[in-house]
Design a protein around this motif. Structure first.
Motif, short mmCIF file in Angstrom:
data_model
loop_
_atom_site.label_atom_id
_atom_site.label_comp_id
_atom_site.label_asym_id
_atom_site.label_seq_id
_atom_site.Cartn_x
_atom_site.Cartn_y
_atom_site.Cartn_z
N LYS A 55 -50.31 -25.47 -38.49
CA LYS A 55 -49.68 -26.25 -39.56
C LYS A 55 -49.59 -25.43 -40.85
CE LYS A 55 -51.06 -30.69 -37.74
NZ LYS A 55 -51.96 -31.85 -37.85
N ALA A 56 -50.63 -24.65 -41.15
CA ALA A 56 -50.63 -23.82 -42.36
C ALA A 56 -49.55 -22.74 -42.27
CB ALA A 56 -52.01 -23.20 -42.59
N VAL A 57 -49.41 -22.12 -41.10
CA VAL A 57 -48.39 -21.08 -40.92
C VAL A 57 -47.00 -21.69 -40.99
CG1 VAL A 57 -47.46 -19.35 -39.34
CG2 VAL A 57 -49.95 -19.57 -39.62
N LYS A 58 -46.82 -22.86 -40.39
CA LYS A 58 -45.52 -23.52 -40.43
C LYS A 58 -45.13 -23.84 -41.88
CE LYS A 58 -42.73 -27.09 -38.38
NZ LYS A 58 -42.56 -27.98 -37.27
N ARG A 59 -46.08 -24.34 -42.68
CA ARG A 59 -45.81 -24.60 -44.11
C ARG A 59 -45.43 -23.31 -44.84
NH1 ARG A 59 -50.16 -27.99 -43.80
NH2 ARG A 59 -51.53 -26.42 -44.66
N PHE A 60 -46.14 -22.23 -44.52
CA PHE A 60 -45.84 -20.93 -45.13
C PHE A 60 -44.41 -20.52 -44.80
CE2 PHE A 60 -45.64 -16.30 -44.54
CZ PHE A 60 -45.91 -15.89 -45.84
N ILE A 61 -44.02 -20.65 -43.55
CA ILE A 61 -42.66 -20.28 -43.14
C ILE A 61 -41.64 -21.16 -43.85
CG2 ILE A 61 -41.02 -20.25 -41.19
CD1 ILE A 61 -43.43 -19.34 -39.44
N GLU A 62 -41.90 -22.47 -43.94
CA GLU A 62 -40.98 -23.37 -44.63
C GLU A 62 -40.81 -22.97 -46.10
OE1 GLU A 62 -42.77 -27.16 -43.88
OE2 GLU A 62 -41.88 -27.31 -41.88
N ASN A 63 -41.90 -22.58 -46.74
CA ASN A 63 -41.87 -22.22 -48.16
C ASN A 63 -41.21 -20.87 -48.42
OD1 ASN A 63 -43.13 -24.59 -48.94
ND2 ASN A 63 -45.17 -23.70 -48.85
N TYR A 64 -41.27 -19.96 -47.45
CA TYR A 64 -40.78 -18.59 -47.66
C TYR A 64 -39.74 -18.17 -46.62
CZ TYR A 64 -44.61 -18.09 -50.94
OH TYR A 64 -45.46 -18.25 -52.00
N GLN A 65 -39.06 -19.12 -46.02
CA GLN A 65 -38.15 -18.81 -44.92
C GLN A 65 -37.08 -17.80 -45.33
OE1 GLN A 65 -35.69 -22.01 -43.34
NE2 GLN A 65 -36.19 -21.26 -41.28
N THR A 66 -36.46 -17.99 -46.48
CA THR A 66 -35.41 -17.08 -46.93
C THR A 66 -35.94 -15.66 -47.07
OG1 THR A 66 -34.28 -18.87 -48.09
CG2 THR A 66 -33.73 -16.61 -48.76
N GLU A 67 -37.09 -15.51 -47.72
CA GLU A 67 -37.68 -14.19 -47.92
C GLU A 67 -38.08 -13.56 -46.58
OE1 GLU A 67 -38.48 -16.97 -49.52
OE2 GLU A 67 -38.82 -16.58 -51.65
N LEU A 68 -38.63 -14.35 -45.68
CA LEU A 68 -39.07 -13.82 -44.39
C LEU A 68 -37.88 -13.35 -43.55
CD1 LEU A 68 -41.79 -16.50 -43.64
CD2 LEU A 68 -42.20 -14.08 -44.13
N LEU A 69 -36.81 -14.14 -43.53
CA LEU A 69 -35.63 -13.73 -42.78
C LEU A 69 -35.00 -12.48 -43.37
CD1 LEU A 69 -34.08 -17.22 -42.02
CD2 LEU A 69 -34.96 -15.59 -40.34
N GLU A 70 -35.03 -12.38 -44.70
CA GLU A 70 -34.52 -11.17 -45.36
C GLU A 70 -35.35 -9.95 -44.96
OE1 GLU A 70 -34.34 -9.36 -49.83
OE2 GLU A 70 -33.90 -11.49 -49.60
N MET A 71 -36.66 -10.10 -44.93
CA MET A 71 -37.53 -8.98 -44.50
C MET A 71 -37.23 -8.59 -43.06
SD MET A 71 -41.29 -9.57 -46.07
CE MET A 71 -41.41 -10.97 -47.16
N TRP A 72 -37.01 -9.58 -42.19
CA TRP A 72 -36.70 -9.29 -40.79
C TRP A 72 -35.42 -8.46 -40.70
CZ3 TRP A 72 -39.00 -10.03 -36.08
CH2 TRP A 72 -38.19 -9.87 -34.96
N GLU A 73 -34.40 -8.86 -41.46
CA GLU A 73 -33.11 -8.18 -41.40
C GLU A 73 -33.12 -6.81 -42.06
OE1 GLU A 73 -30.36 -9.00 -39.75
OE2 GLU A 73 -31.49 -10.71 -38.95
N THR A 74 -33.75 -6.69 -43.22
CA THR A 74 -33.68 -5.44 -43.99
C THR A 74 -34.81 -4.47 -43.68
OG1 THR A 74 -35.01 -6.30 -45.81
CG2 THR A 74 -32.60 -6.66 -45.91
#
Length: 83
Positions: A55-74
């Protein structure tokens, strides 16, 4: 594997793309337990991380999804400081 965040005893990491595969995801580790989480929906698709940590990781992903996807791509990794 770059460390992206650390909170509540959980370490969040993302592999370099040349070693990875889709779907975009991150890895979470807490003690001896691990989990792989899909960045699009925050769901754990592999691992043995406990419900509280999931649940904590899911909340983290929800809060930072844009930044995380950008890191994955770049592949430009940076440390995020969860609230």
């Amino acid at each position: 594997m770059p460390e992206i965040a650390r909170f509540n005893g959980i370490v969040i990491q993302m592999y370099l793309r040349r070693k990875e595969h889709n779907p975009p995801h991150l890895h979470a580790k807490c003690g001896d337990c691990v989990g792989s989480f899909n960045l699009s929906n925050g769901e754990m698709f592999e691992g043995d991380l406990g419900n509280k940590e999931q649940k904590a990781v899911k909340r983290f992903i929800e809060n930072y999804q844009t930044e995380l996807l950008e890191m994955w791509e770049t592949q430009n990794f940076r440390h995020l400081d969860p609230l």
